[in-house]
Each structure stands twice: as structure tokens, then as C-alpha cells.
Design an enzyme around this catalytic site. Structure first.
Site, PDB file in Angstrom:
ATOM      1  N   GLU A   1       0.858  -1.180   0.000  1.00 25.73           N
ATOM      2  CA  GLU A   1       0.000   0.000   0.000  1.00 25.73           C
ATOM      3  C   GLU A   1       0.895   1.231   0.000  1.00 25.73           C
ATOM      4  O   GLU A   1       1.720   1.404   0.892  1.00 25.73           O
ATOM      5  CB  GLU A   1      -0.888   0.031   1.239  1.00 25.73           C
ATOM      6  CG  GLU A   1      -1.935  -1.067   1.278  1.00 25.73           C
ATOM      7  CD  GLU A   1      -2.796  -0.983   2.536  1.00 25.73           C
ATOM      8  OE1 GLU A   1      -2.404  -0.251   3.478  1.00 25.73           O
ATOM      9  OE2 GLU A   1      -3.833  -1.649   2.580  1.00 25.73           O
TER      10      GLU A   1
ATOM     11  N   ARG B   1      15.907  18.296 -10.995  1.00 27.86           N
ATOM     12  CA  ARG B   1      14.679  19.092 -11.059  1.00 27.86           C
ATOM     13  C   ARG B   1      14.448  19.708  -9.682  1.00 27.86           C
ATOM     14  O   ARG B   1      14.245  18.999  -8.708  1.00 27.86           O
ATOM     15  CB  ARG B   1      13.483  18.223 -11.463  1.00 27.86           C
ATOM     16  CG  ARG B   1      13.565  17.655 -12.878  1.00 27.86           C
ATOM     17  CD  ARG B   1      12.290  16.886 -13.213  1.00 27.86           C
ATOM     18  NE  ARG B   1      12.387  16.190 -14.484  1.00 27.86           N
ATOM     19  CZ  ARG B   1      11.887  16.649 -15.638  1.00 27.86           C
ATOM     20  NH1 ARG B   1      11.282  17.815 -15.668  1.00 27.86           N
ATOM     21  NH2 ARG B   1      12.002  15.937 -16.749  1.00 27.86           N
TER      22      ARG B   1
ATOM     23  N   HIS C   1      11.532  23.537  -6.292  1.00 27.85           N
ATOM     24  CA  HIS C   1      10.278  24.123  -6.737  1.00 27.85           C
ATOM     25  C   HIS C   1       9.255  24.169  -5.606  1.00 27.85           C
ATOM     26  O   HIS C   1       9.118  23.207  -4.848  1.00 27.85           O
ATOM     27  CB  HIS C   1       9.698  23.315  -7.895  1.00 27.85           C
ATOM     28  CG  HIS C   1      10.623  23.187  -9.063  1.00 27.85           C
ATOM     29  ND1 HIS C   1      10.553  22.146  -9.955  1.00 27.85           N
ATOM     30  CD2 HIS C   1      11.647  23.977  -9.490  1.00 27.85           C
ATOM     31  CE1 HIS C   1      11.492  22.290 -10.888  1.00 27.85           C
ATOM     32  NE2 HIS C   1      12.165  23.398 -10.624  1.00 27.85           N
TER      33      HIS C   1
ATOM     34  N   TYR D   1       4.128  12.460  -8.907  1.00 27.72           N
ATOM     35  CA  TYR D   1       3.754  13.508  -7.966  1.00 27.72           C
ATOM     36  C   TYR D   1       2.227  13.541  -7.899  1.00 27.72           C
ATOM     37  O   TYR D   1       1.570  13.729  -8.915  1.00 27.72           O
ATOM     38  CB  TYR D   1       4.197  14.891  -8.424  1.00 27.72           C
ATOM     39  CG  TYR D   1       5.537  15.027  -9.100  1.00 27.72           C
ATOM     40  CD1 TYR D   1       6.593  15.668  -8.472  1.00 27.72           C
ATOM     41  CD2 TYR D   1       5.730  14.568 -10.406  1.00 27.72           C
ATOM     42  CE1 TYR D   1       7.810  15.844  -9.112  1.00 27.72           C
ATOM     43  CE2 TYR D   1       6.941  14.732 -11.052  1.00 27.72           C
ATOM     44  CZ  TYR D   1       7.982  15.370 -10.396  1.00 27.72           C
ATOM     45  OH  TYR D   1       9.171  15.541 -11.050  1.00 27.72           O
TER      46      TYR D   1
END
Length: 223
Positions: free
Chosen positions: A28, A59, A62, A132
Site C-alpha cells: 500500500e 529538477r 520548486h 507527484y
């Protein structure tokens, strides 16, 4: 699953229990009620994105302005990435602090970032794929960037090979201190109030999910 608070306050690392047999493995990745019970946070997914990355692509870092804010639940579904969470909430006890996780699909580790955090990673393999899951949709004009190589932050990017920053906006991003001067960072007190509103709304609509024995479930109660 094992859910632990990270070195960055109000962010969490989630390690699932993996069940293996002759067919392979199962686990899970997220269970709403358990997540809220342990963390006191409320997470309601509304958008899912994926990024596919070459080796050494970086990356980050942010974040999203508050409002609207954007909490995220991040996992790696292929390859491996070194994931970094940075507290950019002005006034937070862990402002400017970070925590690092190795994310790879075999272990299923995930990280949860509440509103007010910045996030980034460097790909450790070719063709890595990162998932994401967000609690708000993408709204143009609300994301912001922090220099991933800000010397004051000293984020622990791998040094064996020079990371490749794909987006020019990352190379041109301000340092954390400069971003604070520019007023683009969320305030800790506003984030706490936002967490509390989310949880109050959740409990008013789902009384069965009240958390007995957890008086500090609200992020604001940590003060």
C-alpha cells in the site's frame, strides 16, 4: 506502513510494508485514514503528474505560493532518485532546513510535503520516473523556484558527476535569502492556519475520522 516526521517540520517519509511471494510483491502506497491519524495532516489528491528523467538530471527546487498552496506526495516508480525536501516557510523553526530520501520502486518509499515546502531531486539512473500527486491543480503564475546550488543551503547533490539542470529557470532562481527579501516565500503562520482550516473542514465532513488520543493533530498545536 511506517510514517515518520522528517527533519523538516510537518513533512513526512512513508515506508510501506512490502508483501512478497512467488508472483512478486505488493504494498500500500497511501492509506488516507492511517496517514491522517499519524500525521494530523489532511491530503486530498486532485492531480497526478509524472516526470521521466535522464541520469543526473536535476529538477528543483520548486514550490507553490500560498494561496493557493500545493501539498504533494512523491514516489519513484522506475529507476532511482535522490529526493530533497526544503522548508521555505518564513518563520518556521526549520526554515532553510532540508531532508533527503532515496526513492526507488522496490522499497516504495514516499515523501509527503505540506504547503510551504520546496522540492527537488536528482535522477540516479537513466529513465527514472517520478510520480507527484497534488492536492491542488496546477495554476500558472503560482510556482516559484529556489537556486538548487545556493551555497548557504549546501544541498547534498551527488558530486561524482555534475548534475544537469534542464530548466534555465532553475539556474536563474534566487537564493533562499533573496527569495525571502523579494517576498515570494510563504509565511509559517499562514501555512499553519491553512493546515488547520483543511483539517477542520475534513473533520466537519468526516466525523468518523476524528483522531482520539492525538491532541496535537493540528500543525498549529506544535507551537
Amino acid at each position: 506502513m511506517e510514517i515518520e516526521e522528517m527533519a523538516v517540520r510537518d513533512a513526512y517519509r512513508i515506508r510501506p510494508r512490502i508483501h512478497s511471494d512467488e508472483r512478486g510483491a505488493f504494498f500500500e502506497s497511501f492509506r488516507d485514514e492511517e496517514f491522517t491519524r499519524v500525521t494530523g495532516q489532511v491530503f486530498r489528491p486532485v492531480q497526478t503528474n509524472f516526470s521521466v528523467n535522464h541520469r543526473n538530471v536535476l529538477r528543483g527546487m520548486h514550490g507553490v505560493s500560498l494561496p493557493p498552496g500545493q501539498a504533494k506526495y512523491v514516489t519513484c516508480v522506475r529507476g532511482a532518485v535522490l529526493d530533497v525536501v526544503l522548508d521555505v516557510r518564513v518563520g518556521s523553526p526549520t526554515f532553510g532546513g532540508h531532508d533527503v530520501s532515496l526513492l526507488e520502486p522496490g522499497k516504495g518509499t514516499a515523501v509527503f510535503l505540506p504547503d510551504g515546502m520546496a522540492h527537488g531531486f536528482v535522477s540516479l539512473t537513466d529513465d527514472s520516473c517520478v510520480s507527484y500527486v497534488f492536492d491542488t491543480p496546477y495554476i500558472p503564475g503560482t510556482p516559484f523556484e529556489i537556486d538548487p546550488f545556493d551555497p548557504d543551503l549546501a544541498l547534498p547533490w551527488p558530486r561524482t558527476e555534475e548534475p544537469v539542470v534542464v530548466a534555465p529557470k532553475d539556474l536563474q532562481a534566487p537564493s533562499l535569502s533573496r527569495a525571502a527579501e523579494l517576498g515570494i516565500l510563504p509565511r509559517y503562520e499562514d501555512c499553519l492556519a491553512h493546515y488547520t482550516r483543511q483539517r477542520s473542514s475534513f473533520l466537519s465532513h468526516s466525523p468518523r475520522n476524528a483522531i482520539p488520543g492525538r491532541p496535537s493533530a493540528f500543525a498549529g498545536d506544535k507551537e
